[in-house]
Design an enzyme around this catalytic site. Sequence first.
Site, PDB file in Angstrom:
ATOM      1  N   TRP A   1       0.831  -1.213   0.000  1.00 25.29           N
ATOM      2  CA  TRP A   1       0.000   0.000   0.000  1.00 25.29           C
ATOM      3  C   TRP A   1       0.860   1.254   0.000  1.00 25.29           C
ATOM      4  O   TRP A   1       0.509   2.256  -0.626  1.00 25.29           O
ATOM      5  CB  TRP A   1      -0.981  -0.018   1.178  1.00 25.29           C
ATOM      6  CG  TRP A   1      -1.917  -1.188   1.107  1.00 25.29           C
ATOM      7  CD1 TRP A   1      -1.979  -2.237   1.964  1.00 25.29           C
ATOM      8  CD2 TRP A   1      -2.898  -1.445   0.089  1.00 25.29           C
ATOM      9  NE1 TRP A   1      -2.943  -3.136   1.554  1.00 25.29           N
ATOM     10  CE2 TRP A   1      -3.518  -2.672   0.408  1.00 25.29           C
ATOM     11  CE3 TRP A   1      -3.319  -0.774  -1.062  1.00 25.29           C
ATOM     12  CZ2 TRP A   1      -4.532  -3.235  -0.371  1.00 25.29           C
ATOM     13  CZ3 TRP A   1      -4.328  -1.334  -1.838  1.00 25.29           C
ATOM     14  CH2 TRP A   1      -4.919  -2.548  -1.491  1.00 25.29           C
TER      15      TRP A   1
ATOM     16  N   ASP B   1      -1.529   6.829   5.996  1.00 19.15           N
ATOM     17  CA  ASP B   1      -2.609   5.908   5.641  1.00 19.15           C
ATOM     18  C   ASP B   1      -2.813   5.022   6.873  1.00 19.15           C
ATOM     19  O   ASP B   1      -1.946   4.216   7.208  1.00 19.15           O
ATOM     20  CB  ASP B   1      -2.180   5.080   4.421  1.00 19.15           C
ATOM     21  CG  ASP B   1      -3.140   3.943   4.118  1.00 19.15           C
ATOM     22  OD1 ASP B   1      -4.200   3.839   4.772  1.00 19.15           O
ATOM     23  OD2 ASP B   1      -2.819   3.149   3.204  1.00 19.15           O
TER      24      ASP B   1
ATOM     25  N   LYS C   1     -12.125  -1.836   7.979  1.00 17.93           N
ATOM     26  CA  LYS C   1     -11.476  -2.682   8.991  1.00 17.93           C
ATOM     27  C   LYS C   1     -12.099  -2.354  10.357  1.00 17.93           C
ATOM     28  O   LYS C   1     -13.084  -2.947  10.731  1.00 17.93           O
ATOM     29  CB  LYS C   1      -9.967  -2.455   9.051  1.00 17.93           C
ATOM     30  CG  LYS C   1      -9.095  -3.030   7.939  1.00 17.93           C
ATOM     31  CD  LYS C   1      -9.180  -2.808   6.668  1.00 17.93           C
ATOM     32  CE  LYS C   1      -8.063  -2.849   5.729  1.00 17.93           C
ATOM     33  NZ  LYS C   1      -8.236  -3.848   4.700  1.00 17.93           N
TER      34      LYS C   1
HETATM   35  C1  LIG Z   1      -3.227  -0.140   4.617  1.00 13.68           C
HETATM   36  C2  LIG Z   1      -4.163  -0.092   3.447  1.00 13.68           C
HETATM   37  N1  LIG Z   1      -4.150   0.977   2.633  1.00 13.68           N
HETATM   38  C3  LIG Z   1      -4.966   1.067   1.581  1.00 13.68           C
HETATM   39  C4  LIG Z   1      -5.860   0.069   1.272  1.00 13.68           C
HETATM   40  C5  LIG Z   1      -6.760   0.232   0.071  1.00 13.68           C
HETATM   41  O1  LIG Z   1      -7.995   0.583   0.531  1.00 13.68           O
HETATM   42  P1  LIG Z   1      -9.258   0.756  -0.453  1.00 13.68           P
HETATM   43  O2  LIG Z   1      -9.603  -0.612  -0.908  1.00 13.68           O
HETATM   44  O3  LIG Z   1     -10.268   1.373   0.464  1.00 13.68           O
HETATM   45  O4  LIG Z   1      -8.861   1.645  -1.564  1.00 13.68           O
HETATM   46  C6  LIG Z   1      -5.917  -1.063   2.088  1.00 13.68           C
HETATM   47  C7  LIG Z   1      -6.888  -2.118   1.756  1.00 13.68           C
HETATM   48  O5  LIG Z   1      -7.032  -3.109   2.390  1.00 13.68           O
HETATM   49  C8  LIG Z   1      -5.053  -1.143   3.194  1.00 13.68           C
HETATM   50  O6  LIG Z   1      -5.060  -2.220   3.998  1.00 13.68           O
END
Ligand SMILES: Cc1ncc(COP(=O)(O)O)c(C=O)c1O
Length: 355
Positions: free
Chosen positions: A101, A168, A192
């Site tokens: 991520w 994030d 989550k």
């Molecule tokens: C730490 C983290 N950042 C970003 C995301 C991406 O999130 P989204 O699917 O809401 O775009 C996730 C998805 O599980 C994640 O665990």
Amino acid sequence: MKIHNFSAGPCILPPEVLNEAAAAVGEFNGLGLSLIEISHRSKDFVAVMEEARELTKELLHLPDRFDVLFLQGGASLGFYTAAINLLPTEGRAAYVDSGTWSAKAIKEAELLGKIDVVGSSKASNYDRIPTFSAPPKETSFMHYTSNNTIFGTQFASTPDAGVPLVADMSSDIFSRTFDANLFHLFYAGAQKNMGPAGTVMYAFDKEAMSQTGRAIPSYLDLTVHAGKDSMFNTPPVFSVFVTLLTLRWIKANGGVAVMQKRNEAKSSLIYTEIDRNPLFEGHAHVDSRSHMNATFRLLDESKTERFDTMWKSAKISGLKGHRSVGGYRASMYNALPLESVQTLVDVMQALEHEG
Ligand SMILES: Cc1ncc(COP(=O)(O)O)c(C=O)c1O
């Protein structure tokens, strides 16, 4: 049937929240109408949005200068949105690369300007939180991913970078306390600890906004949303409502500090077993271990079929590891009871005793 839900996300939510959400889809506030068939501008829904924003500020002890929004696009749009609101046209930002991520966040930010990757653990398949070097002069902010959902690593505490932070926090928001004063912005997909998929929360220092010298498309401009109380366009009403129910549940259960204690008890139980049981090993370095997602594997892969059969018959769900790590991942978000972790530990011990 009671399922022990270790899914990484979307994931377990408190049963009270699911029941109340289901009831509101039937009929909301005695209106004779469903929550999802009333106007987002009705007083009933405006009250939902306002309470969700206020409760976020209260639970996270946000300073008055912070605003909170619930938008769409997930954390994936958050990567770009964070950068476009905070990275000056001629400026630079530091990023820590601690997982898939983070790498995606870096890719999006690089579309907008100069990005210095000040630390990375990619070479060891993201098995730890990397050390990072001091951001170069004139760095506007340092971005990091507080919890790496896929690899099971987490910053042990808020990093000290000497510049404002952007994070994030998708997979550990509301799971532990932190000092928001160190941040210009943080964001988190809801799915989550916060609620169902469909909304992303942004919390930011209003005084840090509108200083980039950029033209920002309306939907990506956080000040546009703030000026409309998070109602610039139709918000994801169901997700925001279930998020509100989850925030109320956190508050009723003692708040974020209590969540943190519970989460530490759960993670301590699973990591003690991973370290003790000769059949298993962890993926993450001990000092980088996540309280939310524990990643581990069997040392002897020939036991995989047997172990999989055993945990499935113990009504455990969602334990398979992400394809980029393999093995197993036990995700232990706020709503997962200690009893579920104990059930998993019992299965790990039963496998050991089979010899
Ligand atoms: C730490 C983290 N950042 C970003 C995301 C991406 O999130 P989204 O699917 O809401 O775009 C996730 C998805 O599980 C994640 O665990």
